[in-house]
Design a protein around this motif. Structure first.
Motif: not given
Ligand code: URA
Length: 433
Positions: A400-401, A331-332, A360-361, A375-376
């Motif tokens: 996604s911040k 993840a970013t 978180l997606g 995400a997680g």
């Protein structure tokens, strides 16, 4: 037969006949019964319940609403496992390769995530190139060659369940025992397996929140399976705590690989070995204790991992990712969630953790949502652990911040710190044969 009369009869707590249940299911699938009448009947069933006979009729009507599969091309004993749904439940990714490496044929059809619970098909799609839709002959060919394959549900299989599930999801009628039992068993019976092991989850992250309800659900599904001539066992397993330390698609695949490599968290390992052993036992491979040893051996000698890698390759995925999980994209953004005070984690609301991962997606809010595979949540402390104020209890991951803040808040809301160490409880709470 008028749908109005069927709804009224169930509303008044009376028992429906096989003909009435079949008329409802066939009429609904054919588009002759509108959603509002089907929803009214689901709500009447939710409040009034169903007898074992009625639930069996509903299950068989769901099974017969579409194609039933006959895996004539698969040689050997066919087995399947099914979980009623939980948070961090990646057991299929471990159990299926274990039993396949020991000679069982597992032609598994799995679902996508539902609400706060994850789905095996979504998880597998975290592996680049992995195909979850295969034509039946190719599916059978892989099962014969490798021992297992895992695909998404064929659209022709139990279409009544798909329609009813979507309806229940938006009418607050998911957590009804006869509706869950007929949904799961309708699909399982359509898929032509010899042995079925059910993992009935119980607790805050499960659809059935109490042990009593979970036992009743397990008994009901086992009875239906027996009536249909299947060898079937249910384990009732704890879902008050998310399973393992990873929640979210890529993270869960990586954790499943760790278990197949002989590493990974103990709770996940214990449930996977127990589920695999019960499948082997139903397939007459030996006593339960001997089957447990076989399952452990398949992990320690690497054969289960190799089977998983071969399945991934056969289904179009890159097997290198299985031997080198560092290939999974990261993840970013990440953020640690810190303990707000000293104390033991006395309990968590596992559903809240599932919702945090969703925020978180890692899951879908609408059918159209695209999952963020990276995400997680990675759990750094779990129920029973002592933490000091400021210690990290979890790390959140997302692309996604802006999702981090609400997910962290939801996770903290679902974590209860107390001064007393909570009493431990077993992971496997019962076994229904
Ligand atoms: N899983 C299913 O397949 N159906 C339900 O109703 C609940 C969980």
């Amino acid at each position: 037969m008028r749908m109005y009369d069927i709804i009224q009869k169930k509303r008044d707590g009376k028992e429906l006949t096989r003909e009435e249940i079949e008329a409802f299911v066939t009429g609904y699938v054919a588009g002759q019964i509108p959603d509002y009448q089907a929803a009214a009947l689901c709500m009447a069933i939710y409040f009034r319940g169903m007898t074992v006979e009625e639930t069996t009729h509903l299950t068989l009507a769901i099974r017969d609403s579409g194609e039933t599969l006959h895996f004539d091309g698969i040689q050997g004993i066919r087995a399947d496992k099914h979980s009623t749904g939980g948070v961090g439940d990646k057991t299929s990714l471990v159990v299926i390769p274990i039993v396949a490496s020991l000679g069982i044929k597992a032609a598994k059809m799995s679902g996508r995530g539902l609400g706060h619970t994850g789905g095996t098909v979504d998880k597998l799609e975290a592996i680049a190139g992995f195909r979850t839709q295969l034509p039946i002959p190719e599916f059978e060919g892989i099962v014969n060659r490798v021992g297992c394959a895992i695909v998404g549900q064929s659209t022709d299989l139990a279409p009544a369940d798909k329609m009813l599930y979507a309806l229940r999801d938006v009418t607050a009628t998911v957590d009804s025992m006869p509706l869950i039992a007929s949904s799961i068993m309708g699909k399982k019976l359509a898929a032509d397996d010899d042995c079925i092991v059910l993992d009935v989850k119980t607790g805050s992250g499960a659809f059935m929140k109490t042990l009593e309800d979970s036992k009743a659900l397990a008994r009901l599904m086992v009875d239906i399976g027996k009536r249909a001539g299947k060898k079937i066992t249910a384990l009732i397993t704890d879902m008050d705590i998310p399973l393992g330390n990873a929640i979210g698609n890529s993270l869960e695949v990586v954790e499943a690989i760790a278990v197949l490599q002989g590493k990974g968290p103990e709770d996940l390992k214990e449930i996977c070995v127990a589920l695999a052993a019960n499948i082997l036992f139903l397939a007459d491979k030996g006593t339960l204790a001997a089957c447990e040893d076989m399952a452990k051996q398949a992990i320690s000698d690497g054969s289960a991992l190799e089977t998983f890698a071969r399945m991934v390759a056969a289904q179009g995925g890159d097997a290198e990712w299985i031997y080198h999980p560092e290939h999974f994209p990261k993840a970013t953004y990440s953020q640690k969630v810190l303990a707000p005070r000293d104390g033991y984690i006395a309990r968590v609301d596992a559903e809240g953790y599932g919702v945090s991962a969703l925020l978180l997606g890692a899951g879908r809010n609408t059918k159209e949502d695209v999952i963020d595979m990276t995400a997680g949540i990675s759990l750094l402390a779990k129920t029973g652990d002592f933490v000091k104020k400021g210690d990290p209890i979890a790390e959140l991951f997302t692309s996604s911040k802006e999702r981090l803040e609400s997910a962290a808040a939801r996770l903290l809301e679902a974590t209860f710190l107390e001064d007393q160490k909570p009493e431990g409880k077993p992971l496997i709470l019962d076994r229904v044969e």
